[in-house]
Design an enzyme around this catalytic site. Structure first.
Site, PDB file in Angstrom:
ATOM      1  N   ARG A  96       0.856  -1.186   0.000  1.00  8.97           N
ATOM      2  CA  ARG A  96       0.000   0.000   0.000  1.00  8.97           C
ATOM      3  C   ARG A  96       0.891   1.234   0.000  1.00  8.97           C
ATOM      4  O   ARG A  96       1.951   1.244   0.643  1.00  8.97           O
ATOM      5  CB  ARG A  96      -0.896   0.038   1.258  1.00  8.97           C
ATOM      6  CG  ARG A  96      -2.043  -0.961   1.251  1.00  8.97           C
ATOM      7  CD  ARG A  96      -3.116  -0.610   0.217  1.00  8.97           C
ATOM      8  NE  ARG A  96      -4.209  -1.543   0.177  1.00  8.97           N
ATOM      9  CZ  ARG A  96      -4.290  -2.617  -0.622  1.00  8.97           C
ATOM     10  NH1 ARG A  96      -3.310  -2.873  -1.482  1.00  8.97           N
ATOM     11  NH2 ARG A  96      -5.339  -3.402  -0.591  1.00  8.97           N
ATOM     12  N   GLU A 105      -4.214   7.276  -4.931  1.00  4.14           N
ATOM     13  CA  GLU A 105      -4.205   6.637  -6.243  1.00  4.14           C
ATOM     14  C   GLU A 105      -5.380   7.163  -7.049  1.00  4.14           C
ATOM     15  O   GLU A 105      -6.506   7.048  -6.567  1.00  4.14           O
ATOM     16  CB  GLU A 105      -4.332   5.116  -6.105  1.00  4.14           C
ATOM     17  CG  GLU A 105      -3.058   4.473  -5.609  1.00  4.14           C
ATOM     18  CD  GLU A 105      -3.200   2.989  -5.306  1.00  4.14           C
ATOM     19  OE1 GLU A 105      -4.274   2.410  -5.583  1.00  4.14           O
ATOM     20  OE2 GLU A 105      -2.255   2.412  -4.785  1.00  4.14           O
ATOM     21  N   HIS A 127      -1.780   0.164  -9.728  1.00  3.24           N
ATOM     22  CA  HIS A 127      -2.294  -0.850  -8.796  1.00  3.24           C
ATOM     23  C   HIS A 127      -2.779  -2.084  -9.580  1.00  3.24           C
ATOM     24  O   HIS A 127      -3.962  -2.425  -9.571  1.00  3.24           O
ATOM     25  CB  HIS A 127      -3.423  -0.276  -7.929  1.00  3.24           C
ATOM     26  CG  HIS A 127      -3.591  -1.023  -6.639  1.00  3.24           C
ATOM     27  ND1 HIS A 127      -3.877  -0.423  -5.438  1.00  3.24           N
ATOM     28  CD2 HIS A 127      -3.506  -2.350  -6.355  1.00  3.24           C
ATOM     29  CE1 HIS A 127      -3.969  -1.336  -4.482  1.00  3.24           C
ATOM     30  NE2 HIS A 127      -3.750  -2.515  -5.010  1.00  3.24           N
TER      31      HIS A 127
HETATM   32  O1  LIG Z   1      -5.582  -7.659  -3.007  1.00  3.24           O
HETATM   33  C1  LIG Z   1      -5.282  -6.491  -2.761  1.00  3.24           C
HETATM   34  O2  LIG Z   1      -5.668  -5.908  -1.745  1.00  3.24           O
HETATM   35  C2  LIG Z   1      -4.425  -5.779  -3.689  1.00  3.24           C
HETATM   36  O3  LIG Z   1      -4.200  -4.614  -3.535  1.00  3.24           O
HETATM   37  C3  LIG Z   1      -3.776  -6.524  -4.824  1.00  3.24           C
HETATM   38  O4  LIG Z   1      -2.879  -5.704  -5.490  1.00  3.24           O
END
Ligand SMILES: O=C(O)C(=O)CO
Length: 327
Positions: free
Chosen positions: A244, A273, A292
């Site tokens: 993250r 993001e 992402h």
């Molecule tokens: O599965 C998740 O939370 C993700 O962010 C995958 O990139």
């Protein structure tokens, strides 16, 4: 199936790039009566007692106290993906509602993406593409030298399912592996990938050529990598983030990248993001950013959906919920 046989669920986004695709909607409709957030908002009186599950697709709908209070028969929230940092688990559990995620669907594609980012940065793939397609390019195979990852040391911060899958892949690339995790893995796990445990984060940072972040976001991991940690890294090292954005102090990262404190960064996640278009990270040559993409494969998205349906079906029937996330 008759409409009244369906447990009710709530779905927020249908269609669109970040939405639920048409074939997914058909699959969901086999199991549930779907109600959009818009329909619910327009007809709360009739619908609030009927809804038993929330199908949470990419952080939507926002689950707050108001929504929980307006759904007295809600039993389960199925979240796509593994990260649940956008959910207030304590609040949700105080309403007697269970939360499930989809850890197994996302682990392979996210680990693959971590490797892809590491290789893209080490071998200058993005720059290389720009050179290859530029009208000004006259000669190939010149000075666009990168680094090899075999024989290099990879430091993995967060050795959960995704971190471990990164280690398996890195092993195949003949990398040396260090890892830092809340809990040490057992000896067999360590030996299978040749990973060396670093109880102290600083030892991993000082010893790695590539550092990859695969931790969950929590109060303990927020800004885990700040100025001090970046200064411990080698000036030749690359930071890769597949967890993250908030795990990294982005201002400190910008400074480190501008001033040669570290060599490069490859980020699948940022905060926010997307980043504002004038953000410094978008304009540095030694940064690669992807939007992402961790779980963005059609195989993963279908598996996620299937896992979410399984969790909802169990949750509304009062059975143990597969992939339940405990507070
Ligand atoms: O599965 C998740 O939370 C993700 O962010 C995958 O990139």
């Amino acid at each position: 199936m008759e409409e009244n046989e369906h447990p009710y669920t709530l779905i927020n986004v249908i269609g669109g790039t970040n939405g639920v695709y048409e074939d997914h909607v058909e699959f969901l409709e086999k199991h549930f009566k779907l109600i959009t957030m818009k329909e619910f908002t327009e007809n709360k009186q009739d619908l609030s007692h009927k809804i038993k599950a929330i199908f949470m697709w990419f952080h939507k709908p926002v689950v707050d106290r108001d929504l929980l209070q307006s759904l007295p028969n809600l039993k389960v929230i199925a979240n796509c993906g593994v990260g649940v940092d956008h959910l207030d688990l304590k609040l949700i559990s105080s309403f007697g509602v269970k939360v499930a995620n989809t850890p197994f669907a996302v682990s392979n594609p996210t680990a693959d993406l971590g490797m892809a980012l590491m290789l893209a940065s080490a071998r200058r793939i993005v720059e290389g593409h720009q050179i290859a397609v530029s009208p000004d390019t006259k000669c190939f195979m010149a000075d666009w030298l990168g680094e090899e990852i075999n024989g290099a040391t990879l430091g993995i911060i967060g050795m959960g399912t995704i971190g471990y899958k990164v280690a398996q892949r890195a092993r195949a690339f003949e990398m040396n592996i260090l890892y830092h995790n809340r809990n040490r893995r057992n000896e067999a796990d360590e030996q299978a990938v040749g990973a060396v445990y670093c109880p102290k984060l600083e030892d991993l940072l000082q010893g790695s050529d590539f550092v990859i972040l695969s931790v969950n976001l929590s109060p303990q991991t927020q800004k885990l990598i700040g100025r001090k940690e970046l200064e411990l890294m080698k000036p030749t090292a690359t930071l890769i983030n597949i967890s993250r954005g908030q795990v990294v102090d982005q201002d400190a990262l910008v400074n480190a990248l501008k001033n040669g404190v570290i060599k490069a960064a490859a980020l699948d996640v940022t905060y926010p993001e997307p980043l504002p278009r004038d953000h410094a990270l978008l304009h540095l040559k030694n940064v690669i950013i992807t939007p992402h993409l961790g779980s963005a494969t059609s195989k993963a998205r279908h598996l996620m959906m299937r896992n979410m349906v399984e969790s909802i079906l169990a949750g509304v029937s009062g059975l143990p919920v597969p992939n339940e996330v405990h507070v």
